[in-house]
Design an enzyme around this catalytic site. Sequence first.
Site, PDB file in Angstrom:
ATOM      1  N   LYS A   9       0.841  -1.202   0.000  1.00  0.00           N
ATOM      2  CA  LYS A   9       0.000   0.000   0.000  1.00  0.00           C
ATOM      3  C   LYS A   9       0.879   1.257   0.000  1.00  0.00           C
ATOM      4  O   LYS A   9       2.103   1.166   0.193  1.00  0.00           O
ATOM      5  CB  LYS A   9      -0.907  -0.043   1.235  1.00  0.00           C
ATOM      6  CG  LYS A   9      -1.941  -1.174   1.179  1.00  0.00           C
ATOM      7  CD  LYS A   9      -2.814  -1.203   2.432  1.00  0.00           C
ATOM      8  CE  LYS A   9      -3.836  -2.317   2.364  1.00  0.00           C
ATOM      9  NZ  LYS A   9      -4.700  -2.343   3.574  1.00  0.00           N
ATOM     10  N   PHE A  57     -15.627   3.901   7.318  1.00  0.00           N
ATOM     11  CA  PHE A  57     -14.254   4.257   6.951  1.00  0.00           C
ATOM     12  C   PHE A  57     -13.999   4.191   5.442  1.00  0.00           C
ATOM     13  O   PHE A  57     -12.867   4.355   4.998  1.00  0.00           O
ATOM     14  CB  PHE A  57     -13.248   3.361   7.697  1.00  0.00           C
ATOM     15  CG  PHE A  57     -13.477   1.873   7.512  1.00  0.00           C
ATOM     16  CD1 PHE A  57     -13.006   1.205   6.392  1.00  0.00           C
ATOM     17  CD2 PHE A  57     -14.188   1.144   8.470  1.00  0.00           C
ATOM     18  CE1 PHE A  57     -13.219  -0.160   6.224  1.00  0.00           C
ATOM     19  CE2 PHE A  57     -14.407  -0.225   8.309  1.00  0.00           C
ATOM     20  CZ  PHE A  57     -13.925  -0.875   7.182  1.00  0.00           C
ATOM     21  N   ARG A  85      -1.883 -14.441   3.801  1.00  0.00           N
ATOM     22  CA  ARG A  85      -2.636 -13.723   4.845  1.00  0.00           C
ATOM     23  C   ARG A  85      -1.999 -13.951   6.216  1.00  0.00           C
ATOM     24  O   ARG A  85      -1.922 -13.028   7.028  1.00  0.00           O
ATOM     25  CB  ARG A  85      -4.104 -14.194   4.868  1.00  0.00           C
ATOM     26  CG  ARG A  85      -4.909 -13.830   3.623  1.00  0.00           C
ATOM     27  CD  ARG A  85      -5.407 -12.416   3.613  1.00  0.00           C
ATOM     28  NE  ARG A  85      -6.334 -12.109   4.692  1.00  0.00           N
ATOM     29  CZ  ARG A  85      -7.009 -10.956   4.795  1.00  0.00           C
ATOM     30  NH1 ARG A  85      -6.867 -10.009   3.870  1.00  0.00           N
ATOM     31  NH2 ARG A  85      -7.815 -10.724   5.799  1.00  0.00           N
ATOM     32  N   THR A  91      -5.483  -7.731  10.416  1.00  0.00           N
ATOM     33  CA  THR A  91      -5.780  -6.433   9.805  1.00  0.00           C
ATOM     34  C   THR A  91      -5.337  -5.267  10.695  1.00  0.00           C
ATOM     35  O   THR A  91      -4.722  -4.315  10.218  1.00  0.00           O
ATOM     36  CB  THR A  91      -7.302  -6.310   9.553  1.00  0.00           C
ATOM     37  OG1 THR A  91      -7.696  -7.375   8.704  1.00  0.00           O
ATOM     38  CG2 THR A  91      -7.659  -4.987   8.912  1.00  0.00           C
ATOM     39  N   ARG A 102       2.579  -6.943   9.099  1.00  0.00           N
ATOM     40  CA  ARG A 102       1.898  -5.850   9.814  1.00  0.00           C
ATOM     41  C   ARG A 102       2.375  -5.757  11.264  1.00  0.00           C
ATOM     42  O   ARG A 102       2.504  -4.665  11.822  1.00  0.00           O
ATOM     43  CB  ARG A 102       0.391  -6.065   9.752  1.00  0.00           C
ATOM     44  CG  ARG A 102      -0.181  -5.796   8.349  1.00  0.00           C
ATOM     45  CD  ARG A 102      -1.560  -6.382   8.215  1.00  0.00           C
ATOM     46  NE  ARG A 102      -2.242  -5.953   7.000  1.00  0.00           N
ATOM     47  CZ  ARG A 102      -3.385  -6.471   6.584  1.00  0.00           C
ATOM     48  NH1 ARG A 102      -3.968  -7.436   7.278  1.00  0.00           N
ATOM     49  NH2 ARG A 102      -3.958  -6.032   5.479  1.00  0.00           N
ATOM     50  N   GLU A 126      -9.575 -10.010  -7.802  1.00  0.00           N
ATOM     51  CA  GLU A 126      -8.572  -8.951  -7.677  1.00  0.00           C
ATOM     52  C   GLU A 126      -7.427  -9.115  -8.677  1.00  0.00           C
ATOM     53  O   GLU A 126      -6.944  -8.121  -9.227  1.00  0.00           O
ATOM     54  CB  GLU A 126      -8.058  -8.908  -6.229  1.00  0.00           C
ATOM     55  CG  GLU A 126      -9.158  -8.455  -5.269  1.00  0.00           C
ATOM     56  CD  GLU A 126      -8.820  -8.636  -3.786  1.00  0.00           C
ATOM     57  OE1 GLU A 126      -7.712  -9.116  -3.478  1.00  0.00           O
ATOM     58  OE2 GLU A 126      -9.673  -8.276  -2.946  1.00  0.00           O
TER      59      GLU A 126
HETATM   60  P1  ABT Z   1      -7.068  -5.215   3.168  1.00  0.00           P
HETATM   61  O1  ABT Z   1      -5.936  -6.093   2.784  1.00  0.00           O
HETATM   62  O2  ABT Z   1      -6.745  -3.769   3.018  1.00  0.00           O
HETATM   63  O3  ABT Z   1      -8.349  -5.609   2.486  1.00  0.00           O
HETATM   64  O4  ABT Z   1      -7.242  -5.486   4.712  1.00  0.00           O
HETATM   65  P2  ABT Z   1      -7.894  -6.755   5.384  1.00  0.00           P
HETATM   66  O5  ABT Z   1      -8.492  -7.667   4.371  1.00  0.00           O
HETATM   67  O6  ABT Z   1      -6.915  -7.351   6.330  1.00  0.00           O
HETATM   68  O7  ABT Z   1      -9.013  -6.106   6.239  1.00  0.00           O
HETATM   69  P3  ABT Z   1     -10.382  -5.525   5.774  1.00  0.00           P
HETATM   70  B1  ABT Z   1     -11.504  -5.881   6.814  1.00  0.00           B
HETATM   71  O8  ABT Z   1     -10.686  -5.955   4.376  1.00  0.00           O
HETATM   72  O9  ABT Z   1     -10.131  -3.987   5.833  1.00  0.00           O
HETATM   73  C1  ABT Z   1     -10.000  -3.229   4.659  1.00  0.00           C
HETATM   74  C2  ABT Z   1      -9.324  -1.930   4.966  1.00  0.00           C
HETATM   75  O10 ABT Z   1     -10.120  -1.178   5.840  1.00  0.00           O
HETATM   76  C3  ABT Z   1      -9.342  -0.686   6.889  1.00  0.00           C
HETATM   77  N1  ABT Z   1     -10.171  -0.689   8.079  1.00  0.00           N
HETATM   78  C4  ABT Z   1     -10.813  -1.830   8.417  1.00  0.00           C
HETATM   79  C5  ABT Z   1     -10.271   0.462   8.814  1.00  0.00           C
HETATM   80  O11 ABT Z   1      -9.657   1.487   8.468  1.00  0.00           O
HETATM   81  N2  ABT Z   1     -11.038   0.443   9.932  1.00  0.00           N
HETATM   82  C6  ABT Z   1     -11.700  -0.690  10.328  1.00  0.00           C
HETATM   83  O12 ABT Z   1     -12.379  -0.668  11.347  1.00  0.00           O
HETATM   84  C7  ABT Z   1     -11.577  -1.884   9.541  1.00  0.00           C
HETATM   85  C8  ABT Z   1     -12.294  -3.161   9.914  1.00  0.00           C
HETATM   86  C9  ABT Z   1      -8.178  -1.598   7.011  1.00  0.00           C
HETATM   87  C10 ABT Z   1      -7.952  -2.061   5.622  1.00  0.00           C
HETATM   88  N3  ABT Z   1      -7.046  -1.197   4.946  1.00  0.00           N
HETATM   89  N4  ABT Z   1      -6.310  -0.394   4.937  1.00  0.00           N
HETATM   90  N5  ABT Z   1      -5.523   0.412   4.650  1.00  0.00           N
HETATM   91 MG    MG Z   2      -9.704  -7.158   2.789  1.00  0.00          MG
END
Ligand code: ABT
Ligand code: MG
Length: 147
Positions: A9, A57, A85, A91, A102, A126
């Site tokens: 990112k 968000f 993953r 996340t 992370r 994707e």
């Molecule tokens: P991505 O790989 O970015 O999709 O992250 P991941 O699949 O681990 O987690 P998800 B649930 O898909 O989150 C997507 C993006 O949203 C952000 N996020 C998520 C927030 O900012 N606040 C929140 O409460 C949650 C649940 C984190 C992920 N990306 N960024 N940057």
């Molecule tokens: Mg995701």
Amino acid sequence: MEKTFLMVKPDGVQRNLIGEIVQRFEKKGYQLVGAKLMHISKELAEEHYGEHKERPFFGELVSFITSGPVFAMVWQGDNVIKVAREMMGKTNPVDAAPGTIRGDYSVQVGMNIIHGSDSPESAEREVNLFFNESELVSYAKDINKWV
Ligand code: ABT
Ligand code: MG
């Protein structure tokens, strides 16, 4: 062979983590079959994160992912979707274990360094969203032939 979509990112690119991240997947034993440095358009971001459209968000997510270049990749190998993953970590960096990408390099959920497809369905979607067939390379690895 199973494929997944991974992406460094904008925060990871700015923090010079492309090489470190690529190296982790190479050392693990996965094969890089496509890669490019690119800017994500607002349209592509909204499509990529479509599942989060209704989340509070969403706006921030789209503006973050379009805020600078990303390094988009396709990796191939046994169980690469699930294992990538695991290597990325949870996340929210607060919950991501040390030793994961992370866990080692990020602090905030909004800037968590790397994206990885979370299922075979999202990997298929994707990979096709970010890469054309002609941008994916098929090749055999045989290190003894090259040293
Ligand atoms: P991505 O790989 O970015 O999709 O992250 P991941 O699949 O681990 O987690 P998800 B649930 O898909 O989150 C997507 C993006 O949203 C952000 N996020 C998520 C927030 O900012 N606040 C929140 O409460 C949650 C649940 C984190 C992920 N990306 N960024 N940057
Ligand atoms: Mg995701």
